[in-house]
Motif scaffolding. Structure first.
Motif, PDB file in Angstrom:
ATOM      1  N   THR A 150     -21.418 -24.396 103.743  1.00  0.00           N
ATOM      2  CA  THR A 150     -22.223 -24.259 105.643  1.00  0.00           C
ATOM      3  C   THR A 150     -22.632 -23.312 106.024  1.00  0.00           C
ATOM      4  O   THR A 150     -23.374 -24.263 106.704  1.00  0.00           O
ATOM      5  CB  THR A 150     -20.344 -24.392 106.156  1.00  0.00           C
ATOM      6  OG1 THR A 150     -19.852 -25.818 105.593  1.00  0.00           O
ATOM      7  CG2 THR A 150     -20.799 -24.983 107.491  1.00  0.00           C
ATOM      8  N   ILE A 151     -22.928 -22.050 105.594  1.00  0.00           N
ATOM      9  CA  ILE A 151     -23.717 -21.790 106.196  1.00  0.00           C
ATOM     10  C   ILE A 151     -25.106 -21.990 106.131  1.00  0.00           C
ATOM     11  O   ILE A 151     -25.826 -21.775 106.367  1.00  0.00           O
ATOM     12  CB  ILE A 151     -23.530 -20.026 106.004  1.00  0.00           C
ATOM     13  CG1 ILE A 151     -22.011 -19.737 107.171  1.00  0.00           C
ATOM     14  CG2 ILE A 151     -24.532 -19.460 106.470  1.00  0.00           C
ATOM     15  CD1 ILE A 151     -21.610 -18.691 107.157  1.00  0.00           C
ATOM     16  N   LEU A 152     -24.885 -21.477 104.424  1.00  0.00           N
ATOM     17  CA  LEU A 152     -26.587 -21.912 103.462  1.00  0.00           C
ATOM     18  C   LEU A 152     -27.027 -23.420 104.185  1.00  0.00           C
ATOM     19  O   LEU A 152     -27.845 -23.098 104.426  1.00  0.00           O
ATOM     20  CB  LEU A 152     -26.141 -22.441 102.024  1.00  0.00           C
ATOM     21  CG  LEU A 152     -25.479 -21.082 101.349  1.00  0.00           C
ATOM     22  CD1 LEU A 152     -25.065 -21.633 100.107  1.00  0.00           C
ATOM     23  CD2 LEU A 152     -26.875 -19.807 101.226  1.00  0.00           C
ATOM     24  N   GLU A 153     -25.992 -24.011 104.374  1.00  0.00           N
ATOM     25  CA  GLU A 153     -26.800 -25.622 104.371  1.00  0.00           C
ATOM     26  C   GLU A 153     -27.216 -25.563 106.232  1.00  0.00           C
ATOM     27  O   GLU A 153     -28.261 -25.723 106.104  1.00  0.00           O
ATOM     28  CB  GLU A 153     -25.340 -26.737 104.730  1.00  0.00           C
ATOM     29  CG  GLU A 153     -27.084 -28.444 104.654  1.00  0.00           C
ATOM     30  CD  GLU A 153     -25.487 -29.563 104.526  1.00  0.00           C
ATOM     31  OE1 GLU A 153     -24.621 -29.289 103.929  1.00  0.00           O
ATOM     32  OE2 GLU A 153     -25.746 -30.871 104.289  1.00  0.00           O
ATOM     33  N   ASN A 154     -26.340 -25.033 106.741  1.00  0.00           N
ATOM     34  CA  ASN A 154     -26.572 -25.261 108.007  1.00  0.00           C
ATOM     35  C   ASN A 154     -28.216 -23.622 108.376  1.00  0.00           C
ATOM     36  O   ASN A 154     -29.758 -24.383 109.053  1.00  0.00           O
ATOM     37  CB  ASN A 154     -26.328 -24.172 109.384  1.00  0.00           C
ATOM     38  CG  ASN A 154     -25.078 -25.039 109.482  1.00  0.00           C
ATOM     39  OD1 ASN A 154     -25.414 -26.273 109.391  1.00  0.00           O
ATOM     40  ND2 ASN A 154     -23.919 -24.741 110.074  1.00  0.00           N
ATOM     41  N   ASP A 155     -28.353 -23.214 107.075  1.00  0.00           N
ATOM     42  CA  ASP A 155     -29.724 -22.269 107.707  1.00  0.00           C
ATOM     43  C   ASP A 155     -30.933 -22.347 106.764  1.00  0.00           C
ATOM     44  O   ASP A 155     -31.701 -21.999 106.971  1.00  0.00           O
ATOM     45  CB  ASP A 155     -29.269 -20.735 106.537  1.00  0.00           C
ATOM     46  CG  ASP A 155     -28.789 -20.140 107.546  1.00  0.00           C
ATOM     47  OD1 ASP A 155     -28.519 -20.535 108.957  1.00  0.00           O
ATOM     48  OD2 ASP A 155     -28.045 -18.761 107.277  1.00  0.00           O
ATOM     49  N   PHE A 156     -30.539 -23.683 105.938  1.00  0.00           N
ATOM     50  CA  PHE A 156     -31.820 -24.428 105.566  1.00  0.00           C
ATOM     51  C   PHE A 156     -32.703 -25.141 106.450  1.00  0.00           C
ATOM     52  O   PHE A 156     -32.785 -25.852 106.740  1.00  0.00           O
ATOM     53  CB  PHE A 156     -31.221 -25.533 104.411  1.00  0.00           C
ATOM     54  CG  PHE A 156     -31.886 -25.801 103.500  1.00  0.00           C
ATOM     55  CD1 PHE A 156     -33.508 -25.657 102.671  1.00  0.00           C
ATOM     56  CD2 PHE A 156     -31.856 -27.656 103.831  1.00  0.00           C
ATOM     57  CE1 PHE A 156     -34.159 -25.715 101.595  1.00  0.00           C
ATOM     58  CE2 PHE A 156     -33.307 -28.455 102.264  1.00  0.00           C
ATOM     59  CZ  PHE A 156     -33.966 -27.709 101.808  1.00  0.00           C
ATOM     60  N   GLN A 157     -33.944 -24.479 105.677  1.00  0.00           N
ATOM     61  CA  GLN A 157     -35.478 -25.127 106.353  1.00  0.00           C
ATOM     62  C   GLN A 157     -36.122 -25.751 105.341  1.00  0.00           C
ATOM     63  O   GLN A 157     -36.956 -24.547 104.273  1.00  0.00           O
ATOM     64  CB  GLN A 157     -36.390 -24.170 107.816  1.00  0.00           C
ATOM     65  CG  GLN A 157     -35.199 -23.103 108.190  1.00  0.00           C
ATOM     66  CD  GLN A 157     -35.657 -24.300 109.444  1.00  0.00           C
ATOM     67  OE1 GLN A 157     -36.031 -24.885 109.725  1.00  0.00           O
ATOM     68  NE2 GLN A 157     -33.968 -23.655 110.315  1.00  0.00           N
ATOM     69  N   PRO A 158     -36.347 -26.666 104.987  1.00  0.00           N
ATOM     70  CA  PRO A 158     -36.735 -27.621 103.846  1.00  0.00           C
ATOM     71  C   PRO A 158     -38.964 -27.152 104.262  1.00  0.00           C
ATOM     72  O   PRO A 158     -38.953 -27.042 102.589  1.00  0.00           O
ATOM     73  CB  PRO A 158     -36.706 -28.993 104.095  1.00  0.00           C
ATOM     74  CG  PRO A 158     -35.619 -28.900 105.005  1.00  0.00           C
ATOM     75  CD  PRO A 158     -35.116 -27.597 105.997  1.00  0.00           C
ATOM     76  N   ASN A 159     -39.340 -27.197 104.545  1.00  0.00           N
ATOM     77  CA  ASN A 159     -40.342 -26.930 104.446  1.00  0.00           C
ATOM     78  C   ASN A 159     -40.849 -25.341 104.332  1.00  0.00           C
ATOM     79  O   ASN A 159     -41.580 -25.260 103.905  1.00  0.00           O
ATOM     80  CB  ASN A 159     -41.383 -27.521 106.251  1.00  0.00           C
ATOM     81  CG  ASN A 159     -40.948 -28.844 107.033  1.00  0.00           C
ATOM     82  OD1 ASN A 159     -41.349 -29.306 105.548  1.00  0.00           O
ATOM     83  ND2 ASN A 159     -40.703 -28.428 107.592  1.00  0.00           N
ATOM     84  N   ASP A 160     -39.837 -24.082 104.465  1.00  0.00           N
ATOM     85  CA  ASP A 160     -39.867 -23.354 104.095  1.00  0.00           C
ATOM     86  C   ASP A 160     -40.797 -22.747 102.612  1.00  0.00           C
ATOM     87  O   ASP A 160     -40.959 -22.810 102.136  1.00  0.00           O
ATOM     88  CB  ASP A 160     -38.880 -22.443 104.146  1.00  0.00           C
ATOM     89  CG  ASP A 160     -39.283 -22.187 105.632  1.00  0.00           C
ATOM     90  OD1 ASP A 160     -39.863 -22.883 106.094  1.00  0.00           O
ATOM     91  OD2 ASP A 160     -38.091 -21.497 106.079  1.00  0.00           O
ATOM     92  N   TYR A 161     -39.813 -24.525 102.046  1.00  0.00           N
ATOM     93  CA  TYR A 161     -39.955 -24.120 100.710  1.00  0.00           C
ATOM     94  C   TYR A 161     -40.668 -25.079  99.427  1.00  0.00           C
ATOM     95  O   TYR A 161     -40.703 -25.033  98.618  1.00  0.00           O
ATOM     96  CB  TYR A 161     -38.545 -24.677  99.478  1.00  0.00           C
ATOM     97  CG  TYR A 161     -37.313 -23.344 100.166  1.00  0.00           C
ATOM     98  CD1 TYR A 161     -37.269 -22.134  99.356  1.00  0.00           C
ATOM     99  CD2 TYR A 161     -36.701 -24.205 101.624  1.00  0.00           C
ATOM    100  CE1 TYR A 161     -36.715 -21.477  99.478  1.00  0.00           C
ATOM    101  CE2 TYR A 161     -36.050 -21.926 101.918  1.00  0.00           C
ATOM    102  CZ  TYR A 161     -35.678 -20.937 100.619  1.00  0.00           C
ATOM    103  OH  TYR A 161     -35.691 -19.807 101.309  1.00  0.00           O
ATOM    104  N   GLU A 162     -41.583 -26.027 100.198  1.00  0.00           N
ATOM    105  CA  GLU A 162     -42.524 -26.782  99.717  1.00  0.00           C
ATOM    106  C   GLU A 162     -43.693 -25.860  98.973  1.00  0.00           C
ATOM    107  O   GLU A 162     -44.200 -26.666  98.081  1.00  0.00           O
ATOM    108  CB  GLU A 162     -43.033 -27.461 100.918  1.00  0.00           C
ATOM    109  CG  GLU A 162     -44.102 -28.815 100.689  1.00  0.00           C
ATOM    110  CD  GLU A 162     -43.638 -29.921  99.671  1.00  0.00           C
ATOM    111  OE1 GLU A 162     -42.279 -29.704  99.619  1.00  0.00           O
ATOM    112  OE2 GLU A 162     -44.570 -29.731  98.913  1.00  0.00           O
ATOM    113  N   PRO A 163     -44.181 -24.845  99.991  1.00  0.00           N
ATOM    114  CA  PRO A 163     -45.238 -24.228  99.311  1.00  0.00           C
ATOM    115  C   PRO A 163     -44.645 -23.926  97.741  1.00  0.00           C
ATOM    116  O   PRO A 163     -45.865 -23.740  96.312  1.00  0.00           O
ATOM    117  CB  PRO A 163     -45.773 -22.892 100.026  1.00  0.00           C
ATOM    118  CG  PRO A 163     -44.580 -23.326 101.247  1.00  0.00           C
ATOM    119  CD  PRO A 163     -44.705 -24.113 101.295  1.00  0.00           C
TER     120      PRO A 163
END
Ligand SMILES: C[S@@+](CC[C@H](N)C(=O)[O-])C[C@H]1O[C@@H](n2cnc3c(N)ncnc32)[C@H](O)[C@@H]1O
Length: 364
Positions: A85-98
């Motif tokens: 749950t913590i991991l999912e809540n903290d996930f910001q997809p755009n940060d991983y696009e580069p």
């Protein structure tokens, strides 16, 4: 019901648990220490724990370490749920696009963009060497990172075998020829589903000691090893059969490795083509056994090799035991034919090892 941790992640040349169960039952008593210095997916230590024995495992490959440590040091399901749950809540997809865009083309064909961003995020966050919770989540991902996704929605990748990661060029040609596209998968959803499935079996009460090391280094950890290792049930790499490092390259990438297959960087012993080098490794194994095993230990070794007759393998294994400087007697041996290799489907015509040999030695 078969314990659901057994199949957490497939591994090439893995033991069937029935093989381990038979020998644990026959050679050991509850509380005895059992060692597998080439643990692979951890069948020996895990089965030992289920049967009330104590377990020590080692492997040089991080995939093997992660899977073995996860099943033999499993946290409670509620702790893993909280971490997810913590991991999912903290996930910001755009940060991983580069990072996604910079990966080699294989990755963009293997995984859909949203799925790959999730994988990249988890790859960067999970401290699988330090935390048993993160290790269990990492092992769940390793088990679903690639597989027959056209038949199971639990695999994250485009169609691949589940046991080994095929090479990038081969995979891309295969997908192009069959016009296959990477499916969109929701990684967190899949992880929750897999978690519930695996924990339908209770984790064992005991915990194993697990090392990520070359077998030759085990005597250096003697302080951490118990004095009396009563039994070894193991399977060293077979002669000239497979490279676990190459076969596991995508899982190794997930655990922090480079985004392409490597050779002899993780392990120099996976696939010896030179008989002298192979039997030197086996000799080193016996030297280690001589140093760390208790008096009257039992040693069960399953192995094989291309180009050898079963009797040659048994004779050579027995001859190498001399370097242990202990009295070693071959108590039993058996030969079995290997059939039904999953990789043949993906690598038609690949010629593997045709049989394997089991040797049971008693050491004085
Ligand atoms: C035949 S597999 C073991 C499979 C295992 N019995 C199972 O059930 O999954 C051999 C293992 O030896 C490991 N290995 C290769 N060289 C090694 C070394 N020098 N020290 C420790 N492990 C090594 C490989 O990474 C591989 O996992």
């Amino acid at each position: 019901m078969r314990h659901r941790f057994h199949a957490l992640c497939p591994y090439f040349a893995m033991f069937p648990e029935g093989f381990v169960e038979k020998w644990v039952d026959q050679l050991t008593r509850p509380g005895d220490y059992i060692l597998d210095p080439f643990s692979g997916r951890g069948t020996t230590p895990f089965q030992a724990l289920i049967m009330g024995r104590k377990a020590i495992a080692n492997d040089i490959n991080p995939v093997a370490f992660c899977v073995t440590y996860a099943k033999t040091n499993a946290p409670s399901i509620s702790t893993i749920r909280r971490r997810l749950t913590i991991l999912e809540n903290d996930f910001q997809p755009n940060d991983y696009e580069p990072a996604r865009r910079f990966l080699p083309p294989f990755f963009r064909r293997a995984f859909s963009p949203p799925t790959l961003r999730q994988i990249l995020y988890l790859r960067s966050q999970l401290r699988w060497k330090e935390s048993n919770v993160d290790c269990f989540i990492a092992a769940l991902i390793l088990g679903s990172l690639h597989g027959e996704s056209s038949v199971s929605p639990s695999y994250l990748s485009n169609q691949m075998p589940r046991t080994i990661s095929t090479k990038p060029e081969y995979s891309m040609r295969y997908w192009q020829k069959k016009n296959m596209r990477a499916p969109r998968r929701e990684t967190f959803e899949i992880l929750r589903r897999l978690l519930n499935f695996r924990y339908a079996s209770e984790p064992p009460v005991g915990r194993a000691t697990v090392f990520l090391a070359d077998i030759r280094d085990l005597p250096r950890f003697k302080q951490k090893l118990p004095g009396r290792i009563a039994c070894v049930i193991t399977s060293p790499p077979y002669f000239n059969v497979t490279s676990y490092e190459e076969d596991q390259w995508l899982r190794l990438w997930f655990l922090g490795g480079p985004p392409f297959p490597t050779y002899r960087e993780v392990s120099k012993d996976d696939r010896h083509e030179n008989p002298t080098a192979y039997w030197n490794m086996i000799t080193d194994m016996w030297r280690v056994f001589g140093l760390i095993l208790a008096p009257n230990a039992n040693i069960v070794v399953r192995f094989g090799g291309k180009g050898y007759e079963p009797n040659q393998l048994i004779d050579a294994m027995t001859a190498c035991s001399v370097v242990s400087r202990r009295r070693v007697r071959l108590a039993h041996h058996a030969v079995s034919v290997i059939k039904n290799k999953q990789t043949d489907v993906f690598r038609p015509g690949s010629k593997g090892c045709k049989f394997e040999v089991d040797c049971h030695f008693r050491m004085g």
